[in-house]
Write a protein that holds these residues in place. Structure first.
Motif, PDB file in Angstrom:
ATOM      1  N   GLU A 106      -9.990   3.063  -0.818  1.00  7.61           N
ATOM      2  CA  GLU A 106     -11.134   2.698  -1.647  1.00  7.61           C
ATOM      3  C   GLU A 106     -11.595   3.921  -2.427  1.00  7.61           C
ATOM      4  N   THR A 107     -11.654   3.792  -3.741  1.00  4.60           N
ATOM      5  CA  THR A 107     -12.103   4.869  -4.612  1.00  4.60           C
ATOM      6  C   THR A 107     -13.247   4.370  -5.483  1.00  4.60           C
ATOM      7  N   ALA A 108     -13.822   5.290  -6.256  1.00  2.00           N
ATOM      8  CA  ALA A 108     -14.910   4.915  -7.152  1.00  2.00           C
ATOM      9  C   ALA A 108     -14.441   3.948  -8.223  1.00  2.00           C
ATOM     10  N   SER A 109     -13.153   3.990  -8.541  1.00  2.00           N
ATOM     11  CA  SER A 109     -12.600   3.107  -9.568  1.00  2.00           C
ATOM     12  C   SER A 109     -12.117   1.776  -9.008  1.00  2.00           C
ATOM     13  N   GLY A 110     -12.243   1.602  -7.692  1.00  2.00           N
ATOM     14  CA  GLY A 110     -11.780   0.371  -7.080  1.00  2.00           C
ATOM     15  C   GLY A 110     -10.684   0.628  -6.060  1.00  2.00           C
ATOM     16  N   LYS A 111     -10.010  -0.420  -5.663  1.00  2.00           N
ATOM     17  CA  LYS A 111      -8.976  -0.323  -4.638  1.00  2.00           C
ATOM     18  C   LYS A 111      -7.694   0.261  -5.211  1.00  2.00           C
ATOM     19  N   ARG A 112      -7.176   1.281  -4.543  1.00  2.00           N
ATOM     20  CA  ARG A 112      -5.923   1.909  -4.928  1.00  2.00           C
ATOM     21  C   ARG A 112      -4.995   1.920  -3.710  1.00  2.00           C
ATOM     22  N   TYR A 113      -3.727   2.266  -3.955  1.00  2.00           N
ATOM     23  CA  TYR A 113      -2.750   2.252  -2.861  1.00  2.00           C
ATOM     24  C   TYR A 113      -1.941   3.542  -2.864  1.00  2.00           C
ATOM     25  N   GLN A 114      -1.716   4.063  -1.663  1.00  2.00           N
ATOM     26  CA  GLN A 114      -0.770   5.165  -1.476  1.00  2.00           C
ATOM     27  C   GLN A 114       0.541   4.593  -0.937  1.00  2.00           C
ATOM     28  N   VAL A 115       1.644   5.151  -1.383  1.00  2.00           N
ATOM     29  CA  VAL A 115       2.957   4.676  -0.954  1.00  2.00           C
ATOM     30  C   VAL A 115       3.304   5.303   0.392  1.00  2.00           C
ATOM     31  N   VAL A 116       3.669   4.478   1.357  1.00  2.00           N
ATOM     32  CA  VAL A 116       4.149   4.963   2.660  1.00  2.00           C
ATOM     33  C   VAL A 116       5.675   5.013   2.665  1.00  2.00           C
ATOM     34  N   GLY A 117       6.310   3.939   2.176  1.00  2.00           N
ATOM     35  CA  GLY A 117       7.769   3.919   2.109  1.00  2.00           C
ATOM     36  C   GLY A 117       8.300   2.500   2.125  1.00  2.00           C
ATOM     37  N   PRO A 118       9.620   2.336   2.029  1.00  2.00           N
ATOM     38  CA  PRO A 118      10.229   1.003   2.078  1.00  2.00           C
ATOM     39  C   PRO A 118      10.252   0.471   3.503  1.00  2.00           C
ATOM     40  N   ALA A 119      10.428  -0.829   3.623  1.00  2.00           N
ATOM     41  CA  ALA A 119      10.464  -1.458   4.943  1.00  2.00           C
ATOM     42  C   ALA A 119      11.566  -2.504   4.989  1.00  2.00           C
ATOM     43  N   TYR A 120      12.087  -2.693   6.194  1.00  2.00           N
ATOM     44  CA  TYR A 120      12.985  -3.828   6.445  1.00  2.00           C
ATOM     45  C   TYR A 120      12.188  -4.818   7.286  1.00  2.00           C
ATOM     46  N   VAL A 121      11.902  -5.986   6.718  1.00  2.00           N
ATOM     47  CA  VAL A 121      11.121  -7.016   7.400  1.00  2.00           C
ATOM     48  C   VAL A 121      12.002  -8.252   7.550  1.00  2.00           C
ATOM     49  N   TYR A 122      12.324  -8.587   8.772  1.00  2.00           N
ATOM     50  CA  TYR A 122      13.213  -9.722   9.016  1.00  2.00           C
ATOM     51  C   TYR A 122      12.561 -11.011   8.506  1.00  2.00           C
ATOM     52  N   GLY A 123      13.321 -11.754   7.703  1.00  2.00           N
ATOM     53  CA  GLY A 123      12.815 -12.996   7.152  1.00  2.00           C
ATOM     54  C   GLY A 123      12.167 -12.857   5.794  1.00  2.00           C
TER      55      GLY A 123
END
Length: 768
Positions: free
Chosen positions: A731-748
Motif C-alpha cells: 500500500e502506497t500513497a498512490s494506491g496499491k502496488r506490487y513487488q515481484v517475488v518470482g515465478p510459481a508452479y501451481v498444479y492445475g
C-alpha cells in the motif's frame, strides 16, 4: 576457385599498397599504419587446394605423354575429383562400419578415477605447476579514432615449437581488410605464456597460446583478430574496452572468416569429429536417407560405447560462454569454421549434427541436465543468426523473449551477459545505451531492459525478475537478473498459464514502475519449512552440479537437502484432504507431488509415475509416519552400495569419510544413486527445487515458488507471461502496488485452466 580467390586477394593487396603510396604523395592518407601487411594474407602455399592439384595433374599428363590439352584437361580434372571421392568413401566406410581409431578412448562405462588427494599431494601438484611469469613489458599504442581496432600479424615459422612472434597494426571498420577473427574462451586461465609482440614480451593464456600455434602458418604470415591481444585489457584503458565493445560486432561481421577454437584435441574429440564429418558428407543424399543413416549411426555409437566422445565435444567450455553467441551470429554465412586441435568442420553443419546427436544420446546418461542446456543455447544461436541474416527482409522481433536464454550461459563479468549482445542489437537496429564497465551491475541491467522494453514491449522476462530479495541492489523488483539459477527451468516456454494473450506494458514513474495487464487469482495461506533449503551452487552458476558421487562427501550438502525434501512430503500430506484436486476423488496425491516436485518435467528424462514412487519410498524410508514407508527399498540399494568397489573405496572403507555413512540422510542419498531411475529423479528434483519451497493457497491449490515468499503474497496471471507470478501487495500513497517475488508452479493452473480468453477480470497491475 580457391586459387583464383588467393590471386585476387594478392592483387587487391597490391592495389591497396599502391593506393596507399598515391595517398602519401598527395597527403591524403588515412590514419592507418603499415598497410603492407595485406600482402601477407595470400596463403597460397599453406593449403593445397583441389584446383591446384587438378592443374598439376593436367600439366604432368601433358609433359609425360604429350597429350594435347583437350585430352589432358578432362583426364586431370576427373582424376582430381575421383581421388578425394574414393578417399572419402573409404574413410566414411571405416567410421560407419568399424569406428577405426588408432588411439585408446574412454568408453561410456569407464570409471573416472577422481579419488581424494591428500593435502601433501595437492601441495606438490601446486608446486609442480607453479610458474614464475616473465615481466609483461608490452604496452599497446593508443587507438586514434572510435572506429579503429587492432589486428595482429602472426608471423610464420617452420618449427612448431618456435616462440610466437606477432606485430600489431591499426585498422578501421571502414577499411577493406582480409583478416580472420578468432572466437575462443579464456577458460578462467591466467596469462602466463610469453609471446613476442612487436619484439616485446606479452603474456597470454595457455588456451590462447595453443590456438596461436595451431593457426600459425609455415611460410607466410596471417592476419588475425584475437581479443586478448588486440584489445588493451589493462584497467587504465577501460575507456578503450568500452569503445571496442561497441564495434566488436562489426569486427566479426567484416572478418573474412571466423575461426572457432574449441581447444586441443583428445582421442574422444577426434573420433567425434569423424562421426560428425561422416554425417556432414551424407548431406548430399535425400533427407529420408540422411535420417535412416543417422539413426543407424546413433545405434552403432551406443553399441560401441562411444557416446562419451560426443558428450565430451559438446561440453567444451566454448559452448557455454556468452560472448561466443555474438561472435558466431555476426559471422558471414559459410565463413565460420570450428577447430579442435587438427580437426576442423564448418560450424553450421557441425552444430546441426552435434545438437541432434547430443539430444538423442542424453537420455542414456543419469546426470544429463547440463547436456540439456545445449538445447536452449543452440536455440538462441540459431535465432540470433537468423535475425542478423534476415534483418533487411523481416523486421526483428522477439529479442526480449530470446534474452531469457541468457540464463543458460556463463560469463566472468555478469555485465557481459548484456554487453555481449550489443553488436547483434546494433546490427538489427535496436538502440542501446553506451556500454560502460564502470557502471554498477544493477544500472547495466536496468538501463538495458528499459531500452529493450521501449523498442519491444514484452513481459517474457518477468520470470527472471530480481525479486524482493534482489542481489542487484536498489532497483525495482521487476528488473531481470540474468544471473538467476533457480528459474532456469522456466526458460523453455513449456507452460501457458495466461493462454495465448499478448503482453501489455507501460513504463511509468520515471522508469521505476511497470504497468502490466493481468488478474489476481489467489493468495498464499501456508508454506513449508523455510529454515533452510536444498543445497544449490554459488549464485550465478547455471550448471546443475551433480554426479554419481556428488554430495556424499559433505553433510552440509546431503543433510539439508534430504530433510527439506522430506518436509515437502510432510507439508503435502497435511493438506491431503484439503486440496481441491482430491474433492472428487479423481486425482492421486502422489501424482500431484510428482508434477510439483519436477514442475511437470518427468518425461524430459524419460521418467514416469512409477519411478517417482520408487524414489519416494527411498526418500521416506526413515520416517515411520509415512503411510507407504518401505525399509526394504533402502536396504536393497545399500547392499548394492556395499558391493560396489568404487563406493567402498571412496566412502565405506575410507577412514576420513566413513563416519558420514552413519547418517540416515547419507544412506538415503546413496541408495538413490545406486538405482538408475531414482538417481535421475533425484537429479531432476534437485535442479528444479533449488531455492524453492512449497505453498498452499486460499483456493486449496498446491504449488512451488521462491523461498522469498511469505503468507499473504498473491498469485497473479499476467498477459504474455507463461507462468503464474507471486506478487507482494504494497500500500502506497498512490494506491496499491506490487513487488515481484518470482515465478510459481501451481498444479492445475499451468495450462490456462483459470485464464479466460475473453479477458474478463483483467486489470492494471503496477509493479515497483
Amino acid at each position: 576457385m580457391e586459387v583464383l580467390a588467393e590471386i585476387l586477394t594478392a592483387a587487391t593487396a597490391y592495389i591497396l599498397v599502391r593506393k596507399r603510396e598515391w595517398w602519401d604523395r598527395r597527403n591524403l592518407a588515412p590514419e592507418l599504419d603499415n598497410f603492407h601487411f595485406y600482402s601477407t594474407q595470400c596463403g597460397f602455399w599453406d593449403d593445397t587446394p583441389r584446383q591446384l592439384l587438378s592443374a598439376a595433374v593436367e600439366f604432368g599428363l601433358y609433359l609425360a605423354f604429350g597429350w594435347g590439352l583437350w585430352v589432358a584437361i578432362p583426364v586431370g580434372y576427373a582424376t582430381s575429383r575421383a581421388v578425394p571421392f574414393l578417399y572419402s568413401l573409404v574413410r566414411n566406410g571405416a567410421i560407419y562400419f568399424f569406428a577405426v581409431t588408432r588411439e585408446p578412448i574412454r568408453l561410456d562405462d569407464t570409471e573416472v578415477d577422481d579419488s581424494f588427494a591428500t593435502g601433501d599431494e595437492e601441495e606438490n601438484q601446486l608446486v609442480t605447476d607453479r610458474r614464475t611469469p616473465l615481466p609483461e613489458t608490452f604496452r599497446h599504442r593508443p587507438l586514434s579514432g572510435p572506429d579503429d581496432f587492432r589486428c595482429l600479424l602472426l608471423k610464420s615459422a617452420k618449427d612448431k615449437d618456435a616462440i610466437i612472434q606477432c606485430e600489431l597494426y591499426h585498422l578501421g571498420t571502414d577499411t577493406p581488410a582480409f583478416y580472420d577473427a578468432v572466437s575462443y574462451c579464456w577458460e578462467g586461465q591466467t596469462p602466463t605464456e610469453p609471446i613476442l609482440c612487436d619484439n616485446q614480451i606479452f603474456l597470454v593464456t595457455a588456451n590462447c597460446m595453443a590456438l596461436l600455434k595451431h593457426l600459425r602458418r609455415r611460410w607466410v604470415g596471417r592476419l588475425l583478430w584475437v581479443d586478448a591481444i588486440c584489445i588493451d585489457q589493462t584497467k587504465e584503458r577501460e575507456q578503450e574496452r568500452n569503445q571496442q565493445l561497441q564495434i566488436m560486432g562489426q569486427i566479426y561481421s567484416r572478418a573474412t572468416n571466423v575461426l572457432i577454437w574449441l581447444g586441443p584435441s583428445t582421442p574422444e574429440s577426434r573420433l567425434a569429429f569423424r562421426y560428425l564429418r561422416f554425417l556432414q558428407e551424407m548431406m548430399v543424399f535425400p533427407q529420408s536417407v540422411q535420417d535412416w543413416v543417422r539413426m543407424r549411426l546413433l545405434k552403432k555409437i551406443v553399441a560401441r560405447k562411444h557416446a562419451n566422445c560426443i558428450r565430451e565435444t559438446s561440453r567444451r567450455p566454448w559452448y557455454s560462454r556468452v560472448w561466443t553467441v555474438q561472435e558466431v551470429a555476426m559471422a558471414k554465412q559459410g565463413c565460420c569454421t570450428v577447430h579442435c586441435g587438427e580437426d576442423k568442420l564448418n560450424y553450421d553443419w557441425m552444430n546441426l549434427h552435434l545438437s541432434s546427436m547430443t539430444t538423442a544420446l542424453h537420455l542414456r546418461d543419469d546426470y544429463c541436465l547440463n547436456d540439456l542446456l545445449q538445447d536452449p543455447r543452440n536455440r538462441l544461436r540459431r535465432a540470433l543468426r537468423h535475425e542478423v541474416v534476415d534483418k533487411k527482409e523481416n523486421p526483428p522481433k522477439g529479442m526480449v523473449f530470446l534474452m531469457r536464454y541468457l540464463l543458460c550461459y556463463q560469463s566472468t563479468n555478469p555485465a557481459d551477459k548484456i554487453f555481449a549482445f550489443y553488436g547483434i542489437l546494433a546490427e538489427i537496429g535496436i538502440a542501446m545505451p553506451a556500454p560502460d564497465y564502470g557502471l554498477s551491475l544493477e544500472m547495466v541491467y536496468w538501463t538495458a531492459i528499459l531500452a529493450l522494453l521501449m523498442e519491444e514491449p514484452c513481459t517474457s522476462l518477468l520470470p527472471i525478475a530480481s525479486g524482493v530479495d534482489s542481489q542487484l541492489g536498489e532497483v525495482p523488483t521487476w528488473v531481470p537478473d540474468f544471473r538467476m539459477t533457480n528459474h532456469m527451468m522456466f526458460s523453455d516456454g513449456k507452460f501457458s498459464a495466461s493462454g495465448t494473450s499478448l503482453p501489455r506494458v507501460d513504463i511509468i514513474r520515471d522508469y521505476h514502475a511497470l504497468k502490466v495487464a493481468g488478474k489476481i487469482i489467489d493468495a498464499i495461506v501456508d508454506k513449508s519449512m523455510d529454515a533452510f533449503g536444498v543445497w544449490e551452487p554459488p549464485f550465478g552458476s547455471p550448471a546443475v552440479i551433480d554426479s554419481r558421487y556428488f554430495g556424499l562427501d559433505d553433510n552440509i550438502i546431503f543433510t539439508p537437502t534430504i530433510k527439506v525434501l522430506q518436509d515437502f512430503i510432510r507439508f503435502s500430506l497435511d493438506l491431503n484432504t484439503n486440496l481441491r484436486y482430491l474433492r472428487g476423488g479423481d486425482y492421486d496425491i502422489y501424482r500431484i507431488l510428482g508434477d510439483i516436485y519436477t514442475q511437470g518435467r518427468m518425461a524430459l528424462l524419460g521418467l514416469g509415475e512409477y519411478d517417482f514412487a520408487v524414489w519416494l519410498e527411498i526418500l521416506m524410508a526413515n520416517k515411520p509416519w509415512f503411510p507407504h514407508k518401505k525399509d526394504e527399498s533402502l536396504q536393497i540399494y545399500m547392499q548394492k552400495a556395499r558391493e560396489d568397489p568404487q563406493m567402498r573405496r571412496r566412502f565405506l572403507d575410507n577412514p576420513r569419510l566413513q563416519p558420514l555413512t552413519e547418517f540416515d540422510e547419507w544412506k538415503i542419498l546413496c541408495a538413490m544413486k545406486m538405482n538408475p531411475s531414482s538417481a535421475r529423479m533425484m537429479h531432476l528434483v534437485w535442479a528444479v527445487n533449488r531455492g524453492n519451497m512449497l505453498f498452499s493457497t486460499r483456493e486449496r491449490y498446491l504449488g512451488s515458488a521462491s523461498r522469498s515468499l511469505v503468507v499473504g503474497d498473491e498469485i497473479a496471471l499476467i498477459q504474455g507471461v507463461k507462468t503464474p507470478m507471486v506478487l507482494r501487495p504494497v500500500e502506497t500513497a498512490s494506491g496499491k502496488r506490487y513487488q515481484v517475488v518470482g515465478p510459481a508452479y501451481v498444479y492445475g493452473v499451468m495450462d490456462g485452466e483459470l485464464w479466460d480468453e475473453s479477458m474478463s477480470g483483467i486489470e492494471d497491475l503496477i509493479l515497483i
